[in-house]
Write a protein that holds these residues in place. Sequence first.
Motif, PDB file in Angstrom:
ATOM      1  N   GLY A 167       5.438   9.709  -0.042  1.00  0.00           N
ATOM      2  CA  GLY A 167       4.601  10.853  -0.377  1.00  0.00           C
ATOM      3  C   GLY A 167       5.350  11.916  -1.153  1.00  0.00           C
ATOM      4  O   GLY A 167       4.743  12.756  -1.821  1.00  0.00           O
ATOM      5  N   ASP A 219       7.256   9.133  -4.672  1.00  0.00           N
ATOM      6  CA  ASP A 219       6.341   8.521  -5.653  1.00  0.00           C
ATOM      7  C   ASP A 219       7.010   7.391  -6.430  1.00  0.00           C
ATOM      8  O   ASP A 219       6.702   7.176  -7.608  1.00  0.00           O
ATOM      9  N   HIS A 259       2.687   5.242  -0.137  1.00  0.00           N
ATOM     10  CA  HIS A 259       1.773   6.212   0.466  1.00  0.00           C
ATOM     11  C   HIS A 259       0.351   6.072  -0.046  1.00  0.00           C
ATOM     12  O   HIS A 259      -0.567   6.692   0.498  1.00  0.00           O
ATOM     13  N   GLN A 260       0.147   5.280  -1.079  1.00  0.00           N
ATOM     14  CA  GLN A 260      -1.200   5.084  -1.595  1.00  0.00           C
ATOM     15  C   GLN A 260      -2.033   4.296  -0.592  1.00  0.00           C
ATOM     16  O   GLN A 260      -1.551   3.333   0.015  1.00  0.00           O
ATOM     17  N   ASP A 286      -3.151  15.072   2.434  1.00  0.00           N
ATOM     18  CA  ASP A 286      -2.107  14.073   2.645  1.00  0.00           C
ATOM     19  C   ASP A 286      -2.722  12.678   2.749  1.00  0.00           C
ATOM     20  O   ASP A 286      -3.270  12.300   3.789  1.00  0.00           O
ATOM     21  N   ALA A 309      -1.066   9.907   2.778  1.00  0.00           N
ATOM     22  CA  ALA A 309      -0.226   9.030   3.592  1.00  0.00           C
ATOM     23  C   ALA A 309      -0.676   9.043   5.052  1.00  0.00           C
ATOM     24  O   ALA A 309      -0.903   7.985   5.655  1.00  0.00           O
ATOM     25  N   THR A 353       2.388  18.610   6.132  1.00  0.00           N
ATOM     26  CA  THR A 353       3.354  18.460   5.037  1.00  0.00           C
ATOM     27  C   THR A 353       3.793  19.814   4.496  1.00  0.00           C
ATOM     28  O   THR A 353       4.945  19.970   4.060  1.00  0.00           O
ATOM     29  N   GLN A 402      10.641  13.636   6.124  1.00  0.00           N
ATOM     30  CA  GLN A 402       9.326  13.348   5.545  1.00  0.00           C
ATOM     31  C   GLN A 402       8.785  12.010   6.054  1.00  0.00           C
ATOM     32  O   GLN A 402       7.580  11.861   6.268  1.00  0.00           O
TER      33      GLN A 402
END
Length: 265
Positions: A20, A23, A28-29, A71, A73, A108, A145
């Motif tokens: 996240g 990238d 996280h998609q 978010d 994720a 986040t 994270q």
Amino acid sequence: MDFISIILVVFVAFLAGMEGILDQFQFHQPIVACTLIGLATGNPTEGLMLGGSLQLIALGWMNIGAAVAPDAALASVAAAILVTYHGAGVSEGIALAIPLAIAGQVLTIFIRTLTVGIAHAADRKATEGSFRAVEFYHIGALMIQGLRIAIPAAIILAVSPVVVTDALNAIPEWLTGGLAVAGGMIVAVGYAMVINMMATAKLWLFFALGFALSAIGELNLIAMGIIGVVLALLYLQFAPEFNQGGGGGGNSSNGDPLDDILNDY
């Protein structure tokens, strides 16, 4: 679900949390995270269906400047666990993903605020010339994270399926229905944001052509994708800005690296 599956789910959640921010590999998609969790729990079909639906919702989500998007994720991982492990329906997972994404947005922002202090500590170590300490702080902030998603995932896994089922059944139908409608509207907003960023006078022709081709019932998504790729390649070959005159123009790219690559190709 056995211990190995639980470890795999938490590991996927950990990767989704780090991605996240990075990238790099897009864990996280929703389409990736939900599918991987579905594979880990032995329910790949439900994971893929949920991930595809959530991906359409999250299509236009992005961080712009200081604005932090919902978010994806946490929404993907939590909804995937509820669907593939606790037995919730795909429609219920989609409805719950929206408030989960908002909760993840708050989380986040808190974690990003926390990592500001870590960044300042890394700056102090950099002035001292301690590069190993800088790497340690950098990796530590990134792992925080990852834990931002892994810890909630572990908590959801630890909750009894009976408790989760009772909680899902206690949600009023008007609420889940309203969230599902809102999710459908967010899909349209996501598409509109992407189109607004990509829209140029030269590309509107292909946009209109796509609507015309979609009316042909015999064409599936694979056929539509092939047609889109062919049209894109033809455009690159014949458009003057990419193909200086169509031939013999390989040396007239005016120093543009993209034109040089395309002309050499």
